[in-house]
Design an enzyme around this catalytic site. Structure first.
Site, PDB file in Angstrom:
ATOM      1  CB  ILE A 383      -0.958  -0.008   1.219  1.00  0.00           C
ATOM      2  CG1 ILE A 383      -1.954  -1.164   1.055  1.00  0.00           C
ATOM      3  CG2 ILE A 383      -1.677   1.319   1.359  1.00  0.00           C
ATOM      4  CD1 ILE A 383      -2.867  -1.401   2.236  1.00  0.00           C
ATOM      5  CG  ASP A 402       9.475  -0.707   5.033  1.00  0.00           C
ATOM      6  OD1 ASP A 402       8.333  -0.739   4.547  1.00  0.00           O
ATOM      7  OD2 ASP A 402      10.002  -1.695   5.607  1.00  0.00           O
ATOM      8  CB  SER A 460      -1.926   0.412   8.993  1.00  0.00           C
ATOM      9  OG  SER A 460      -1.684   1.030  10.237  1.00  0.00           O
ATOM     10  CG  ASP A 485     -10.677   2.510   7.504  1.00  0.00           C
ATOM     11  OD1 ASP A 485     -11.901   2.734   7.566  1.00  0.00           O
ATOM     12  OD2 ASP A 485     -10.185   1.557   6.862  1.00  0.00           O
ATOM     13  CD  GLU A 490     -11.538  -2.265  13.540  1.00  0.00           C
ATOM     14  OE1 GLU A 490     -12.081  -3.121  12.823  1.00  0.00           O
ATOM     15  OE2 GLU A 490     -10.527  -1.626  13.198  1.00  0.00           O
ATOM     16  CG  HIS A 513     -11.265  -2.186   9.326  1.00  0.00           C
ATOM     17  ND1 HIS A 513     -10.657  -2.875  10.331  1.00  0.00           N
ATOM     18  CD2 HIS A 513     -10.478  -2.385   8.229  1.00  0.00           C
ATOM     19  CE1 HIS A 513      -9.569  -3.472   9.872  1.00  0.00           C
ATOM     20  NE2 HIS A 513      -9.439  -3.178   8.584  1.00  0.00           N
ATOM     21  N   GLY A 515     -11.268   0.848   4.501  1.00  0.00           N
ATOM     22  CA  GLY A 515     -10.179   1.215   3.574  1.00  0.00           C
ATOM     23  C   GLY A 515     -10.119   0.298   2.364  1.00  0.00           C
ATOM     24  N   GLY A 516     -10.275  -0.972   2.618  1.00  0.00           N
ATOM     25  CA  GLY A 516     -10.176  -1.925   1.508  1.00  0.00           C
ATOM     26  C   GLY A 516     -11.534  -2.358   1.001  1.00  0.00           C
TER      27      GLY A 516
END
Ligand code: NAI
Length: 630
Positions: A383, A402, A460, A485, A490, A513, A515-516
């Site tokens: 991503i 990273d 994420s 998100d 949750e 949640h 995002g995807g």
């Protein structure tokens, strides 16, 4: 001594997927304006006959009358039926070939179309017992041979009786007339065949249900195409996984149970007991306790990207392979991140809210272009790196950090450490994975390092950001805007309430949640994950598995495949090969891959071996799982 086995197999809706007379009606009544009505009528008469509601002769006479068929229609009928042979018959040609002299096709249908079909499977005309059409001079089908036993009520039992079979007799069929054979005491077992139709009334009478020929062959330990019938593979699918995935698993022949929400640990620990394939998304925790009950589980499909909801090592130690969809929703997350960067930089969440409250506040205060600003991406994986490309194309300067060495795409630059990124970015978007060490990686100290007025985005995982620190920094104005998100806790389903200290804060976008969650991504996932699981079950390939050593295997032909999963200890491969040698088994190919916890050995061998070899292989030290594939 073993008794000779005889197999009495029905034709319509058993050997073939359809009732042949229904198909004949479609052909013979093609140009008839009442075709639809006539076909309906024929079907209803067939059903009544099948379930014992109408005498057979009566049903046959009525159907032939409506059919108005001619000899010239038969070649097309045979052609169509040929392509409609039941899939499990098509794949089990080895059984049919071996027992062709002990298989009798006993049908209330007609030899005129049955013989040409079953002949292609090696079954000779003498082994077909069925009715015969009678024709007039012009070839019109006007009736049937009334002397044929099978045109009479109770025809099948009478026919079987006349065969005087000395041995064990099995009947496989979908209709009442098949059950009559058992009822008359002429068969040892009646299997209700349900691959094409399922008649409850017949099932109630049957000794067994055979959802396919595989099940029959498995229970009778006969030659078969599949080592284990797919209808015995139970899949449990949770969390509203896309219908296409459920369909894919059902089409494969699995029994699929769908449960709309997530399950608690206790619920899942109970539900998992008989399950071979588990499908989840990000909310279901697959813990060691759950896995302790997963005696039959072969594979877990995570219909999402992250897999930290699954205890991967515990799964590995039990020989359970885990698959996910690492790329399927990457683009969806990136698009949302980009949109949110623009919205937050323009302070739009507050303005949108105000408009809905009837408040017009036209002002440029707190609104910025994104062009020329610096976007810091933490986690330059799938991503992060794709966001980098898209963000540059709308004018952002991109830098990233990273923990692994990553190739910078486009003009993006790499930061030496996280602190450097935090100190120099106008916008920070976090895309690290959910590993435990990332818990609260953005907290009080990290917010302190950030620039005044930073825009902060987390799409994420929830536990990565310390929410209290974020809240504090929104309140004190350090964070200009934020999008979140994913949350440490949750709600389990859409019916459970959502609570967060982030609620009601300024310039704050909260999303559930998603995002995807685009239809495109869901479709990609629904296709990708089942295909990996099915490939694993059918061939042993672990391509793309998250926890198993990845091996892509050649497909099997004329061989059996032993799949051996064991604890990775020295000498196990040698022990496996000792067992194979002891039983004189010829190895066609062998593949081994290990990781820290397990060894995965695949051995392709000649089909002729003794069951004892399998028992010995299961006894090899450290064996976690053993499967045989045909
Ligand atoms: P990925 O595994 O391709 O990339 C993660 C990257 O983060 C890797 O390059 C890794 O080296 C790096 N990383 C890990 N820890 C780090 C650290 N402490 N500091 C810096 N870099 C670190 O994963 P992908 O596909 O890019 O997904 C990223 C995240 O997005 C995952 O947490 C995933 O669960 C989440 N996600 C969220 C969705 C949503 O609906 N909101 C949908 C899809 C993914």
């Amino acid at each position: 001594m073993d008794q000779t086995k005889y197999f009495i197999i029905d034709f319509d809706s058993t050997f073939t997927q359809v009732e042949a007379l229904d198909v004949l009606a479609e052909i013979s009544l093609k140009n008839n304006e009442n075709q639809a009505k006539a076909i309906e009528e024929i079907k209803s008469i067939t059903d009544q006959g099948m379930e014992g509601g109408m005498s057979f002769r009566e049903s046959l006479k009525k159907r032939i009358e409506i059919l108005n068929a001619n000899k010239r229609h038969l070649p097309e009928l045979v052609d169509r039926l040929g392509s409609l042979v039941s899939p499990s018959f098509k794949r089990n040609t080895e059984f049919i070939d071996k027992y062709k002299n002990q298989i009798f096709i006993v049908s209330n249908g007609f030899k005129d179309f049955i013989v040409p079909i079953v002949k292609t499977f090696g079954i000779s005309e003498e082994n077909v017992f069925a009715n015969e059409f009678s024709y007039d001079n012009e070839g019109n089908i006007v009736g049937f041979d009334e002397n044929n036993l099978l045109s009479e009520n109770n025809g099948k039992p009478n026919q079987i009786k006349s065969l005087n079979l000395d041995g064990e007799v099995f009947v496989l069929g979908d209709g009442f007339t098949d059950f009559e054979i058992k009822k008359a005491g002429l068969a040892h077992k009646f299997y209700a065949f349900t691959e094409n139709v399922r008649r409850e009334k017949i099932l109630n009478e049957a000794d067994h249900e055979a959802p396919s020929l595989d099940e029959f062959l498995f229970t009778q330990k006969l030659e078969r195409a599949h080592s284990y019938p797919k209808n015995r593979i139970k899949a449990l699918v949770l969390e509203n996984i896309h219908d296409a995935a459920v369909k894919r698993l059902k089409d494969e022949g699995y029994q699929v149970e769908v449960y709309p929400g997530g399950m608690t640990e206790e619920e899942l620990a109970e539900a998992i007991k008989e399950v071979s394939v588990l499908g989840i998304r990000s909310k279901t925790m697959v813990t060691e306790k759950v896995l302790a009950n997963a005696k039959r589980l072969l594979a877990i499909g995570a219909f999402c990207i992250g897999t930290n909801q699954i205890d991967l090592n515990a799964a590995l130690k039990k020989g359970i392979a885990v698959f996910n969809a690492p790329f399927s929703n990457t683009r969806s997350v990136v698009e949302l991140a980009l949109a949110e960067i623009i919205l937050l930089m323009r302070n739009l969440p507050d303005k949108m809210y105000q408009m809905h409250q009837g408040q017009w506040s036209k002002s440029a205060a707190g609104s910025f272009e994104i062009r020329g600003k610096t976007l810091g991406i933490i986690g330059y994986g799938k991503i992060g790196s794709q966001l980098s490309v898209l963000a540059e194309s709308v004018g952002l300067n991109v830098q990233y950090f990273d923990i692994e060495e990553k190739l910078a795409l486009g003009n993006a630059t790499q930061c030496q450490n996280l602190d450097q990124l935090l100190k120099t970015s106008d916008i920070i978007s976090i895309h690290v994975d959910g590993r435990e060490s990332n818990e609260n990686m953005i907290g009080k100290r990290e917010f302190e390092l950030m620039k005044e007025g930073v825009v902060f985005i987390n799409l994420s995982r929830g536990h990565i950001v310390d929410i209290d620190s974020l809240v504090q920094n929104i309140k004190n104005g350090k964070v200009h805007g934020t999008s979140v998100d994913v949350f440490p806790e949750e709600p389990l389903t859409n019916n459970h309430p959502f609570k967060s200290p982030l609620m009601g804060l300024k310039n704050t976008i909260l999303t559930p949640h998603v995002g995807g969650s685009t239809l495109e991504a869901q479709e990609n996932i629904a296709d990708f994950v089942p295909s990996k699981i099915i490939e694993y079950i059918n061939t042993g390939s672990t391509n793309n598995s998250v926890n198993f050593p990845n091996i892509t295997l050649p497909s099997l032909s004329q061989a059996h495949r032993f799949i051996h999963i064991h604890k990775n200890e020295p000498g196990v491969l040698a022990e496996i090969n000792n067992v194979l040698a002891k039983h004189g088994i010829n190895i066609g190919g062998q593949y081994l891959k290990t990781n820290d916890i397990i060894g995965y050995v695949i051995t392709d061998i000649d089909k002729n071996y003794k069951e004892e070899a399998v028992k010995d292989l299961k006894r090899v030290r450290g064996t976690l799982r053993f499967r045989v594939l045909y």
